[in-house]
Design a protein around this motif. Sequence first.
Motif, short mmCIF file in Angstrom:
data_model
loop_
_atom_site.label_atom_id
_atom_site.label_comp_id
_atom_site.label_asym_id
_atom_site.label_seq_id
_atom_site.Cartn_x
_atom_site.Cartn_y
_atom_site.Cartn_z
N GLY A 47 44.98 45.65 50.51
CA GLY A 47 43.78 44.66 49.81
C GLY A 47 43.81 45.66 48.82
O GLY A 47 43.35 46.90 48.35
N VAL A 48 44.03 45.16 47.22
CA VAL A 48 43.90 45.69 46.01
C VAL A 48 42.59 45.23 45.41
O VAL A 48 41.48 46.06 44.23
CB VAL A 48 45.33 46.15 45.24
N GLY A 55 34.59 33.03 40.42
CA GLY A 55 35.52 34.07 40.18
C GLY A 55 34.64 34.80 39.88
O GLY A 55 35.29 35.95 39.36
N ALA A 56 33.71 35.56 40.53
CA ALA A 56 34.04 37.37 40.96
C ALA A 56 34.89 37.73 41.15
O ALA A 56 35.53 37.23 42.31
CB ALA A 56 32.13 37.36 41.40
N THR A 57 34.55 39.20 40.32
CA THR A 57 36.02 40.15 41.29
C THR A 57 35.45 41.13 41.78
O THR A 57 34.66 41.83 42.02
CB THR A 57 36.71 40.38 39.99
N ASN A 58 36.45 41.93 42.70
CA ASN A 58 35.68 43.05 43.25
C ASN A 58 38.20 44.15 43.59
O ASN A 58 38.35 43.06 43.37
CB ASN A 58 35.85 42.93 44.72
N VAL A 59 36.88 45.20 43.84
CA VAL A 59 38.36 46.11 43.28
C VAL A 59 38.48 47.19 44.50
O VAL A 59 37.09 47.64 44.75
CB VAL A 59 38.69 46.67 41.86
N ALA A 60 39.69 47.27 44.90
CA ALA A 60 39.51 48.47 45.46
C ALA A 60 39.22 50.02 45.10
O ALA A 60 39.53 50.27 43.42
CB ALA A 60 40.78 48.67 46.71
N GLU A 102 35.99 40.67 49.67
CA GLU A 102 34.53 41.48 50.29
C GLU A 102 34.49 42.76 49.01
O GLU A 102 35.54 42.52 48.35
CB GLU A 102 34.96 42.07 51.02
N ARG A 103 33.56 43.70 49.16
CA ARG A 103 33.33 44.28 48.39
C ARG A 103 34.28 45.44 47.85
O ARG A 103 34.75 46.36 46.72
CB ARG A 103 32.12 45.11 48.66
N THR A 104 35.28 45.33 49.07
CA THR A 104 36.60 46.38 48.95
C THR A 104 37.59 46.12 48.53
O THR A 104 38.51 47.04 48.56
CB THR A 104 36.74 46.43 50.82
#
Length: 123
Positions: A47-48, A55-60, A102-104
């Motif tokens: 996952g990237v 609509g909230a985002t998380n990023v690796a 996820e936060r990841t």
Amino acid sequence: QREFAESGGGLVQPGGSLRLSCNATLLGVDYVAVGWFRQAPGKGREGVSCLNIYGATNVAHSVKDRFTISKSNADNMIYLEMTSLTPDDTAAYFCARIDRCERTGSGRPFGSWGQGTQVTVSA
């Protein structure tokens, strides 16, 4: 029919930028958690970045401050803006529906996968 259709990949030099698009017309993107994944040759799919249902985002961590996920509810499109690309970013990129963001920057994918779009970072 596939739920997702990715596009926008290509060959880019190190340090360059690309914008990937994912057409999710069959699914719609309102109140759906979705994510971008990538798979490099000989490696598993990772996952990237992802969007939760609000609509909230998380990023690796590996792409933090370089990749940005966004969506257009009106157009049923999901985007991945990629900057400062390195050869380590070379992979096939896919979007998918996920159970939660996820936060990841990832989540458990389910449903069908698109055909992916190839990103190659090379001088």
